[in-house]
Write an enzyme that holds these catalytic residues in place. Structure first.
Site, mmCIF file in Angstrom:
data_model
loop_
_atom_site.group_PDB
_atom_site.id
_atom_site.type_symbol
_atom_site.label_atom_id
_atom_site.label_comp_id
_atom_site.label_asym_id
_atom_site.label_seq_id
_atom_site.Cartn_x
_atom_site.Cartn_y
_atom_site.Cartn_z
ATOM 1 N N HIS A 286 73.643 26.690 24.408
ATOM 2 C CA HIS A 286 74.658 26.219 23.437
ATOM 3 C C HIS A 286 76.085 26.448 23.940
ATOM 4 O O HIS A 286 76.766 25.496 24.273
ATOM 5 C CB HIS A 286 74.493 26.821 22.034
ATOM 6 C CG HIS A 286 73.166 26.532 21.404
ATOM 7 N ND1 HIS A 286 72.722 25.246 21.184
ATOM 8 C CD2 HIS A 286 72.165 27.355 20.961
ATOM 9 C CE1 HIS A 286 71.522 25.295 20.619
ATOM 10 N NE2 HIS A 286 71.160 26.561 20.489
ATOM 11 N N ASP A 337 65.443 21.736 22.127
ATOM 12 C CA ASP A 337 65.659 22.828 21.180
ATOM 13 C C ASP A 337 64.781 22.746 19.919
ATOM 14 O O ASP A 337 63.604 23.066 19.964
ATOM 15 C CB ASP A 337 67.156 22.890 20.840
ATOM 16 C CG ASP A 337 67.547 24.180 20.134
ATOM 17 O OD1 ASP A 337 66.663 25.020 19.913
ATOM 18 O OD2 ASP A 337 68.735 24.354 19.811
HETATM 19 ZN ZN ZN Z 1 67.196 27.532 20.510
#
Ligand code: ZN
Length: 474
Positions: A286, A337
């Site tokens: 991220h 994800d």
């Molecule tokens: Zn994750």
């Protein structure tokens, strides 16, 4: 036995080529590339061959909730309210169910163009929170699913010890994630040693080794693992295997950045940069709320950043500053994800679109060396994804594994495309639908748009989803 493929067109590290003959060893590694129109005994591949994409960040079990949280509970819905729904699923899924979900997911990944996946795996205990004695059935479910689907896997057992900064104890709904550091290190070492022995065994028999499954490790976040424990465990992981890929979620949410600052006096990425731990083996997942200096710092350590725009958008995380990171020679890769959608082309398309919308410009992520946005993004994400997952994939080159996609030139999404625009079509114009064949380690896992396991898998997956939905409603 070495197999030879006579390829009509391909993207090699040096650029687009027509007529190449690529030799692939028994173990699925590229051993030679020659430039000639045809070769006796070589199998012809019609179409455009491009590197398969490593998926550098996945939580397989979350595939079972894709599409199921897209309604409003309150005007304050956020990442944190989504997390409660995720915990509810995490707390009831059994190993056999996880295996079905993960197999279905991995088949979907292959058909979408992901040929390997790093599974960031923090489900460690039984549903009653007791540890598994001996083999961990949940870890093994992921490995079994990867084998069944034929996808490359880097399993990242994930350390998770606290519910918040300051070593706050795990909440009841997080009990399945908990693990002591010594237990974690022992389990990682066992897997790494078993992989080493298997590799040596294959080498002793003269095979060139191309393991499609390997182990790495992850720290869930600085929220879930205190800085001192993280440092200590990271140093010990290095002793177990100095090439071990190490991943961590970081700076996804502003609230997390602020809490880290309150608890430690540092922002989370600052803390990692100061730790002296970051190397090219590390992948920061991220990094949404990174400052310009932090992006520069990550790039300077040659660590990768893995973004998942589909998930970050789905959860309302914020914007990652892709342009700035690429300008700093940052190594960017992508992941699916939360599995809200599973499509590398979509991840890359939105990296560029996000920049266009903000800057009111086009072609933002092209570079002086590569004017085609699709080519630049695909090629770089593939090679940096390979670095992140610690496997020799991500490019069609000698010494790398034969993980390829074949694009069907006759497909409408490719119609009229010049060769050097093939990946632009793939990324921007629905070209995922043209992925006709997929090879992993020299073995075809998707042929003529079909995966061999999908027909049998579909009813099992559908009935499991029904079952999980019913348990949730109870
Ligand atoms: Zn994750």
């Amino acid at each position: 036995m070495t197999r030879r493929y006579s390829i009509e067109s391909a993207l090699l590290p040096q650029g687009w080529v027509e007529d190449a003959v690529v030799s692939v060893s028994d173990a699925g590694v590229v051993t030679k590339i020659e430039f000639e129109a045809a070769a006796a005994g070589a199998q012809r591949i019609a179409g455009i061959v491009v590197p398969g994409m490593p998926n550098a960040h996945s939580h397989a079990f979350q595939r079972a909730m894709a599409g199921a949280t897209e309604y409003r509970l309150s005007a304050r819905d956020s990442f944190w309210t989504w997390r409660q729904a995720m915990y509810a699923l995490a707390n009831r899924i059994e190993p056999e169910q996880l295996e079905i979900v993960a197999t279905q997911l991995f088949v979907e990944m292959l058909k979408a163009g992901y040929t390997s996946v790093a599974e960031f795996h923090y489900l460690h205990r039984q549903t009653n929170a007791a540890p598994y004695l001996g083999a961990n059935d949940l870890w093994n479910a992921i490995a079994a699913a990867a084998t069944a689907a034929g996808i490359g896997l880097t399993l990242l057992p994930t350390l998770y010890q606290a519910s918040d900064f300051g070593g706050k104890p795990l909440k009841r709904e997080q009990a399945r994630f908990g693990m002591q550091t010594d237990e974690f290190l022992r389990a990682v070492a066992e897997r790494v040693n078993a992989e080493r022995r298997a590799g040596q065994g294959a080498a002793a028999q003269g095979a060139m080794v191309a393991g499609v499954i390997r182990t790495g490790a992850a720290f869930h976040s600085l929220r879930a693992v205190g800085y001192a424990s993280l440092r200590e465990a990271a140093l010990q992981l290095k002793d177990i295997d100095s090439t071990l890929p190490v991943h961590i979620h970081v700076a996804e949410q502003l609230r997390e950045v602020q809490a880290c600052k309150r608890a430690t006096g540092r922002r989370p990425i600052e803390l990692l940069l100061e730790s002296g731990l970051l190397t090219h083996r590390w992948c920061l997942v991220h990094a949404t709320h990174a400052t310009p200096a932090e992006l520069q710092g990550i790039a300077g350590h040659a660590a990768t950043v893995c973004v998942s725009i589909s998930t970050e958008a789905n959860l309302g995380d914020g914007f990652f500053d892709t342009k700035r990171f690429l300008q700093a020679d940052g190594r960017l890769c992508i992941g699916s994800d939360s599995q809200a959608t599973v499509c590398p082309a979509e991840e890359l398309r939105w990296l560029e679109y996000q920049q266009r919308l903000r800057r009111k410009r086009r072609g933002v992520l092209a570079s002086t060396a590569e004017s085609h946005v699709g080519t630049r993004l695909w090629r770089d994400a593939a090679i940096h994804g390979a670095q992140a997952i610690g496997q020799a994939v991500g490019a069609i080159a000698v010494g790398r594994r034969a993980d390829w996609l074949v694009l069907d030139r006759a497909h409408p999404t490719m119609a009229g495309s010049a060769l050097d625009a093939a990946l632009d079509h793939l990324v921007f114009a629905g070209g995922s639908a043209a992925i006709r064949d997929v090879m992993v380690a020299g073995r075809w896992v998707v042929k003529d748009f079909r995966h061999a396991a999908e027909a049998a898998l579909q009813p099992r997956f559908a009935s499991l989803m029904q079952q999980l939905a019913t348990t949730a409603a109870r």
